[in-house]
Design a protein around this motif. Sequence first.
Motif, mmCIF file in Angstrom:
data_model
loop_
_atom_site.group_PDB
_atom_site.id
_atom_site.type_symbol
_atom_site.label_atom_id
_atom_site.label_comp_id
_atom_site.label_asym_id
_atom_site.label_seq_id
_atom_site.Cartn_x
_atom_site.Cartn_y
_atom_site.Cartn_z
ATOM 1 N N LEU A 184 2.590 14.354 5.664
ATOM 2 C CA LEU A 184 3.083 15.018 5.397
ATOM 3 C C LEU A 184 4.800 14.035 5.688
ATOM 4 O O LEU A 184 6.128 14.469 4.865
ATOM 5 C CB LEU A 184 3.516 16.337 6.402
ATOM 6 N N VAL A 185 4.703 13.116 7.160
ATOM 7 C CA VAL A 185 5.305 12.092 6.780
ATOM 8 C C VAL A 185 6.263 12.017 5.650
ATOM 9 O O VAL A 185 7.490 11.474 5.693
ATOM 10 C CB VAL A 185 5.681 11.330 7.726
ATOM 11 N N GLU A 186 5.356 11.743 4.717
ATOM 12 C CA GLU A 186 6.033 10.790 3.853
ATOM 13 C C GLU A 186 6.171 11.847 3.080
ATOM 14 O O GLU A 186 7.116 11.487 1.792
ATOM 15 C CB GLU A 186 4.494 9.874 3.187
ATOM 16 N N VAL A 187 5.534 12.377 2.560
ATOM 17 C CA VAL A 187 5.102 14.034 1.139
ATOM 18 C C VAL A 187 6.570 14.598 1.129
ATOM 19 O O VAL A 187 6.976 14.690 0.324
ATOM 20 C CB VAL A 187 3.545 14.095 1.334
ATOM 21 N N CYS A 188 6.621 14.996 2.432
ATOM 22 C CA CYS A 188 7.904 15.587 2.428
ATOM 23 C C CYS A 188 9.515 15.555 2.371
ATOM 24 O O CYS A 188 9.644 13.936 3.177
ATOM 25 C CB CYS A 188 8.018 16.387 4.257
ATOM 26 N N PRO A 189 9.958 14.944 1.396
ATOM 27 C CA PRO A 189 11.216 14.952 0.751
ATOM 28 C C PRO A 189 12.366 15.071 2.194
ATOM 29 O O PRO A 189 12.788 13.565 1.299
ATOM 30 C CB PRO A 189 11.417 15.539 0.004
ATOM 31 N N THR A 190 11.757 15.538 2.878
ATOM 32 C CA THR A 190 13.904 15.021 3.581
ATOM 33 C C THR A 190 12.508 15.665 5.304
ATOM 34 O O THR A 190 11.613 15.187 5.250
ATOM 35 C CB THR A 190 14.118 16.773 3.765
ATOM 36 N N GLY A 191 13.256 15.501 6.157
ATOM 37 C CA GLY A 191 13.491 16.206 7.469
ATOM 38 C C GLY A 191 12.471 17.598 7.941
ATOM 39 O O GLY A 191 12.140 17.173 9.367
ATOM 40 N N VAL A 192 11.252 17.999 7.394
ATOM 41 C CA VAL A 192 10.700 19.093 8.046
ATOM 42 C C VAL A 192 9.540 18.756 9.019
ATOM 43 O O VAL A 192 9.607 18.584 9.806
ATOM 44 C CB VAL A 192 9.831 20.078 6.855
ATOM 45 N N PHE A 193 8.786 17.986 8.390
ATOM 46 C CA PHE A 193 7.791 16.925 9.146
ATOM 47 C C PHE A 193 7.752 15.693 9.553
ATOM 48 O O PHE A 193 8.345 15.002 8.636
ATOM 49 C CB PHE A 193 6.445 17.175 8.141
ATOM 50 N N THR A 194 8.283 15.215 10.611
ATOM 51 C CA THR A 194 8.349 13.766 11.343
ATOM 52 C C THR A 194 7.493 13.107 12.077
ATOM 53 O O THR A 194 6.681 13.687 13.062
ATOM 54 C CB THR A 194 9.766 13.561 11.325
ATOM 55 N N ASP A 195 7.568 12.099 11.978
ATOM 56 C CA ASP A 195 6.316 10.947 13.308
ATOM 57 C C ASP A 195 6.767 11.221 14.257
ATOM 58 O O ASP A 195 8.542 11.132 14.493
ATOM 59 C CB ASP A 195 6.432 9.616 13.075
ATOM 60 N N ARG A 196 5.938 12.461 15.109
ATOM 61 C CA ARG A 196 6.370 12.530 16.581
ATOM 62 C C ARG A 196 6.466 11.472 17.422
ATOM 63 O O ARG A 196 6.632 11.120 17.946
ATOM 64 C CB ARG A 196 5.511 14.222 17.273
#
Lengths: 171, 885
Positions: B197-209
């Motif tokens: 999801l980090v890469e699929v999400c086009p913006t910063g909703v899901f980012t690498d924790r």
Amino acid sequence: MLSVIRTIWNVFLHSFRRRVTIQYPDEKPYLTPRTRGRIILSRDPDGGERCVACHLCSAVCPVDCIALQATEDENGRRYPEFFRINFSRCIFCGLCEDACPTYAIQLTPDFEMSEHNRQNLVYEKQDLLISGPGKYTGYNFWRVSGVQIEGKDKGEAENEAPPTDVYRLTP
Amino acid sequence: MGTIYIDGKPYEADPQNNLLHVCLSLGFDLPYFCWHPALNSVGACRQCAIKQFKGEQDKKGKLVMACMTPASPDTRISLLDPDAVAFRAGIIEGMMLSHPHDCPVCDEGGECHLQDMTVMTGHDYRRAEFQKRTFRNQDLGPFLNHEMNRCIQCYRCVRFYRQYAGGKDLNAFSINNTVYFGRNEDGVLENEFAGNLVEVCPTGVFTDRTLKQHYTRKWDLRMAPSVCGHCGVGCNVTLGERYSLLRRVVNRFNSEVNGYFLCDRGRFAYEFVNSPNRIRTPQLDGEAISGEAAEWEFQNLTSSRDRLIGIGSPRASLEANFALRQLVGADRFFAGVESKEWTLITTMIDILKRGPARSPALNEIEHSDAVLILGEDVTNSAPRMALSLRQSVRQQPMEIAKKLQVPLWMDDAVREVVQDQRGPFFISAPFATRLDDIAAITYRAAPDDAARLGFAVAHEIDANAPPVPGLHEKMRAMARVIADALKKAKRPLVVSGPSCRSLAVVESAANVAKALCGFSQPAMLGLLTPECNSFGLALLGAHALDEAVALTGKDATVIVLENDLYRRLPLEKADALLGSAARVIVLEHLSNTTSARASLLLPAATIAESDGTLVSNEGRAQRYFSVFPHQAEVRESWRWLRKPQWSSLDDVLSDLAKEVPQLAAVVNAAPSSKFRVDGAKVPREPHRASGRTAMTANLTVVEPKPPVDPDSALSYTMEGAPLQPPGALQPFFWSPGWNSIQSVNKFQSEIGASLRTGDPGVRLIKPSGKGEYFTQIPSHFVRREREWLVIPIEHIFGTEELSQHAPAIATLAFKPYLALNASDAGSLGLANEGEELEIELGGAKHRLPAKILPDLPAGVAGIPNGLDFAFGEVFPTWRRIERVS
């Protein structure tokens, strides 16, 4: 012959003109607040560190003289773990100030940074951080940003509606 | 191919594709959000609007969505039409209405698709004066950070998570402009591919924790092409480093292997490189010594050649294993794997070499249209392969869409046609697996019975295959159903592996594949390997580890390469092997039981700090490259072990090619260190990398000379040719205007197809013959009184050795348990799950909480693979289990 006499006459007249040379360093020149000299890191009106460690200043720096590392405090505020400028490389271009999205970096009229030892021109965050907001008095990034921090819940930033109720099904 | 006209100019285009696909393939910049090359078109975001004209005379045209319009021949479109440009800018402005003012503190900033698209459409000033809607975030576990305010409602997350990866616990909630993407309550996302999801999400909703703990912008990361070392699949990854700390892993596109996605183990296990358990200085009898002293000591200890015993490792590179083999001689080079597993690995290699079935790449697995899995829980033993297997069930139903002339890229329409139909997919495993939801038949059986099913299927396909004696009629009927489905398929696939520790299971899978090949279609045989270089080690050739025990003695020096022997052998055997040797030399990254017994301990560079080659379970040799130079006293294993004449990796590889002919092709896995692009090395740092004159200025203001890399054609700095290097050397994906990982579009020969400069890796294994049927068919599993057949159960988090040193993964690792089925638990008098059971493992009695696995066959018990006191047990094994009263 005539031109020589005219030159001597001109020189003589100049001795009655107003002096423009400033006897620096005995006498300090006036520098406008927008002079691009040494940078500082300012604080927001609430006294918190303004720098949010976005890395834009380091990216824009043409001589790559800014290095920092982002981290987050227990309140959810991002800040630089360290913020280092190598002033022996800095060319006072002011691009970092332009890039700074939070008004944290500001260039000051101070440019007198002569040192015998280059190492002393490496400034860390504690050397850069001042205790006030500098030229921009009102701005606080965290009041505008949508990120939740201690003391500012979701929906409490400027121009924000209260958090939506996800279980609501009416349009 | 047909001709289409874009802004008046003719271009060749495949009418099977949509216009967005075509425009991006041709190199045009057309913004998009909801479309994803692996998820196809749904036309939801309206961002890729273009003008389409009816003919040459039509000057007015109409707005269409490029992603929803086929590239039929003679299509005339305009990307630059003022109406289209204004429409696209309007859409972005709408999306930005509620987008928070977060970019400076957002982890996506600098590699954000939304930023890129906003700049591309020219929207730069906020006119709206309304309030922004806000959301509360959720805690989604140790891997992902959730910041819902940033969402633009493109739906890519749920489409990936639910439709592509088969997840259930992420969904869209609420309606209207408050659509929310999350779980129904806080909690760890269950799916093993949630990290994408980090890469699929086009913006910063899901980012690498995990990246958030040591955050660095993409532009500051030094990046290098690498290969994941946490299972046998060999996914291509990009590592990112800053200040000598490994910061993150992202996917590296390889059209044949991992495509656009990774599993969570591969994405988040990288933190073991930064572990405090790392060995960073050489030690002689527990005392730290300098690197030079260690080298001298090593030369000293190894100069008497005849008494050396070398123990290689399936998780070390080919080069390191080869260097050790050269040092000790082929006779005294041992695989570092106990004999049962080693027999399995060598048998698998043998099966693939003798043919006739070919081992498939992940891309081929995705396109297979009938699958039989024998004895594997693929999601836990080779996770990324499970994601590909999940796609395979759509292949047969999609034929209906083809018949109805629904273009396959029109995702919603295809799903409407396919509904719940699935292609034939059969699983035989001892317990429920994560792929059961797509399987037509699941058969729960002890390893022997799983093998019998395989043999029965082979016999049903081809009467020449050995029949199974005493086959139950019900099982014969099941075998017939499976055989029929596999026979009808165009690209049938059989998957098996060593998880059951059963040779018969692997052999039965080989029989099915051979029978299918004889029948008509070229069948594929996917065999999993336990570790990242198991096949490489097997191709190199080595003896099983058990044999080393006999050779050790007072006059022997044992050299252990990146291997914890206490995970491989029973305690007493490992003690005997190491204890009776005069000297033990250990090369290792992380402290473990074996490294504690070393008289000379040499710090070995990890996959992130060294170059090397791994051979995946497909038989694909892939080179990985260091992302940062190793610290002073740490060295690559092959450098510690090297011959005097070897100065760079190229020398090792050329010797390897000479000495081991079947590995000769590994030289071609990547260009040599002499390779140059336009006369220059390939830069590991992006041209925007910052801080060069300040990074180390706190130590000394004098800037150090940039580190030199003698082993590869990559440079550690940003200096180099800004051209696309060969696929194997691609350090990162970045293109002007495309800062996010979606810039991979610009590097592909066509969207979704291979990289323009070729996909990395060379296949080493080619099926050479027709193979032969295996005839050793085990008899029916018979349970014993008061004894259980204990089998190991693989876990995506916790089984693999190195990944456990990554804190995020460690929090999700399994808790110890002993699994039984409900009736067996009842017979032991267990009332509740969690009650303690006693079992003898590794020579001592242990208490484990009971876990009820309803599907486990009666008489079979399971324990998680990776329990520290069960190392060295040779599974499956019969054990008494008692209830602790």
